[in-house]
Motif scaffolding. Structure first.
Motif, PDB file in Angstrom:
ATOM      1  N   ASP A  86     -11.256   8.954   5.186  1.00  0.00           N
ATOM      2  CA  ASP A  86     -10.411   7.862   5.677  1.00  0.00           C
ATOM      3  C   ASP A  86      -9.373   7.430   4.637  1.00  0.00           C
ATOM      4  O   ASP A  86      -8.512   6.596   4.931  1.00  0.00           O
ATOM      5  CB  ASP A  86     -11.262   6.644   6.044  1.00  0.00           C
ATOM      6  CG  ASP A  86     -12.178   6.902   7.220  1.00  0.00           C
ATOM      7  OD1 ASP A  86     -13.346   6.479   7.161  1.00  0.00           O
ATOM      8  OD2 ASP A  86     -11.732   7.532   8.202  1.00  0.00           O
ATOM      9  N   THR A  87      -9.459   7.987   3.437  1.00  0.00           N
ATOM     10  CA  THR A  87      -8.498   7.660   2.389  1.00  0.00           C
ATOM     11  C   THR A  87      -7.093   8.034   2.828  1.00  0.00           C
ATOM     12  O   THR A  87      -6.833   9.173   3.211  1.00  0.00           O
ATOM     13  CB  THR A  87      -8.855   8.406   1.093  1.00  0.00           C
ATOM     14  OG1 THR A  87     -10.107   7.911   0.607  1.00  0.00           O
ATOM     15  CG2 THR A  87      -7.782   8.194   0.026  1.00  0.00           C
ATOM     16  N   ALA A  88      -6.195   7.052   2.795  1.00  0.00           N
ATOM     17  CA  ALA A  88      -4.829   7.257   3.268  1.00  0.00           C
ATOM     18  C   ALA A  88      -4.024   5.982   3.052  1.00  0.00           C
ATOM     19  O   ALA A  88      -4.582   4.934   2.722  1.00  0.00           O
ATOM     20  CB  ALA A  88      -4.820   7.614   4.751  1.00  0.00           C
ATOM     21  N   VAL A  89      -2.728   6.104   3.260  1.00  0.00           N
ATOM     22  CA  VAL A  89      -1.883   4.916   3.388  1.00  0.00           C
ATOM     23  C   VAL A  89      -1.850   4.570   4.873  1.00  0.00           C
ATOM     24  O   VAL A  89      -1.551   5.431   5.709  1.00  0.00           O
ATOM     25  CB  VAL A  89      -0.464   5.158   2.852  1.00  0.00           C
ATOM     26  CG1 VAL A  89       0.402   3.916   3.057  1.00  0.00           C
ATOM     27  CG2 VAL A  89      -0.507   5.551   1.384  1.00  0.00           C
ATOM     28  N   TYR A  90      -2.157   3.325   5.179  1.00  0.00           N
ATOM     29  CA  TYR A  90      -2.226   2.869   6.564  1.00  0.00           C
ATOM     30  C   TYR A  90      -0.983   2.046   6.882  1.00  0.00           C
ATOM     31  O   TYR A  90      -0.623   1.132   6.135  1.00  0.00           O
ATOM     32  CB  TYR A  90      -3.480   2.031   6.789  1.00  0.00           C
ATOM     33  CG  TYR A  90      -4.729   2.870   6.884  1.00  0.00           C
ATOM     34  CD1 TYR A  90      -5.257   3.508   5.765  1.00  0.00           C
ATOM     35  CD2 TYR A  90      -5.376   3.056   8.103  1.00  0.00           C
ATOM     36  CE1 TYR A  90      -6.382   4.301   5.842  1.00  0.00           C
ATOM     37  CE2 TYR A  90      -6.512   3.842   8.202  1.00  0.00           C
ATOM     38  CZ  TYR A  90      -7.011   4.467   7.074  1.00  0.00           C
ATOM     39  OH  TYR A  90      -8.135   5.252   7.166  1.00  0.00           O
ATOM     40  N   TYR A  91      -0.362   2.393   8.014  1.00  0.00           N
ATOM     41  CA  TYR A  91       0.872   1.734   8.446  1.00  0.00           C
ATOM     42  C   TYR A  91       0.661   1.088   9.806  1.00  0.00           C
ATOM     43  O   TYR A  91       0.055   1.694  10.694  1.00  0.00           O
ATOM     44  CB  TYR A  91       1.995   2.753   8.591  1.00  0.00           C
ATOM     45  CG  TYR A  91       2.357   3.490   7.329  1.00  0.00           C
ATOM     46  CD1 TYR A  91       1.712   4.676   6.981  1.00  0.00           C
ATOM     47  CD2 TYR A  91       3.359   3.021   6.490  1.00  0.00           C
ATOM     48  CE1 TYR A  91       2.045   5.367   5.830  1.00  0.00           C
ATOM     49  CE2 TYR A  91       3.708   3.703   5.336  1.00  0.00           C
ATOM     50  CZ  TYR A  91       3.044   4.874   5.020  1.00  0.00           C
ATOM     51  OH  TYR A  91       3.381   5.554   3.881  1.00  0.00           O
TER      52      TYR A  91
ATOM     53  N   PHE B  51      -1.322   3.716  12.124  1.00  0.00           N
ATOM     54  CA  PHE B  51      -1.275   5.132  11.790  1.00  0.00           C
ATOM     55  C   PHE B  51      -1.656   5.271  10.321  1.00  0.00           C
ATOM     56  O   PHE B  51      -1.657   4.282   9.571  1.00  0.00           O
ATOM     57  CB  PHE B  51       0.133   5.691  12.010  1.00  0.00           C
ATOM     58  CG  PHE B  51       0.516   5.832  13.452  1.00  0.00           C
ATOM     59  CD1 PHE B  51       0.765   4.725  14.243  1.00  0.00           C
ATOM     60  CD2 PHE B  51       0.627   7.095  14.032  1.00  0.00           C
ATOM     61  CE1 PHE B  51       1.112   4.861  15.587  1.00  0.00           C
ATOM     62  CE2 PHE B  51       0.974   7.240  15.372  1.00  0.00           C
ATOM     63  CZ  PHE B  51       1.217   6.117  16.142  1.00  0.00           C
ATOM     64  N   ARG B  52      -1.970   6.478   9.908  1.00  0.00           N
ATOM     65  CA  ARG B  52      -2.290   6.688   8.491  1.00  0.00           C
ATOM     66  C   ARG B  52      -1.755   8.038   8.032  1.00  0.00           C
ATOM     67  O   ARG B  52      -1.598   8.965   8.828  1.00  0.00           O
ATOM     68  CB  ARG B  52      -3.792   6.615   8.244  1.00  0.00           C
ATOM     69  CG  ARG B  52      -4.604   7.719   8.902  1.00  0.00           C
ATOM     70  CD  ARG B  52      -6.101   7.459   8.729  1.00  0.00           C
ATOM     71  NE  ARG B  52      -6.901   8.521   9.332  1.00  0.00           N
ATOM     72  CZ  ARG B  52      -8.233   8.477   9.437  1.00  0.00           C
ATOM     73  NH1 ARG B  52      -8.899   7.417   8.989  1.00  0.00           N
ATOM     74  NH2 ARG B  52      -8.896   9.477   9.986  1.00  0.00           N
TER      75      ARG B  52
END
Length: 122
Positions: A90-95, A37-38
């Motif tokens: 697509d810039t994000a924190v990816y979990y 997820f992001r």
């Protein structure tokens, strides 16, 4: 309990590629479906992709289909997210998350990593 640790994030130019890894420890990794997820700045956490315990079934969000690939290596207790043709959005924190069923729903994952920052510059 399952402990998850993401790695591989960073800064990349638009059109570039990154590969995220999520290493698991604790209970039997192969028994879990895994998802990525992001969360972009100012937005809710959203589904990106998921893979079944065997690796035989995968789901993708429409926004990443054809550009991102999820895979897993149960012998290494690791799930991967190969991201190609990256875009600024697509810039994000990816979990990464682990759950008992394969789903696109956030609530289906009971274990989460700390997140990896991905920044795509234009």
């Amino acid at each position: 309990q399952v402990q998850l640790v993401e790695s591989g994030g960073g800064l990349v130019q638009a059109g570039g590629s990154l590969r995220l890894s999520c290493a698991a420890s604790g209970r039997t990794f192969s028994g879990y479906s895994m998802g990525w997820f992001r969360r972009a700045p100012g937005k809710e956490r959203e589904f990106v992709t998921a893979i079944s315990w065997s690796g035989g079934t995968t789901y993708y969000a429409d926004s990443v289909k054809g550009r991102f690939t999820i895979s897993r290596d149960n012998a290494k207790n690791t799930v991967y997210l190969q991201m190609n043709s990256l875009k600024p959005e697509d810039t994000a924190v990816y979990y990464c998350g682990a759950g008992h069923t394969l789903t696109r729903e956030l609530g289906g994952y009971g274990y989460w990593g700390q997140g990896a920052q991905v920044t795509v510059s234009s």
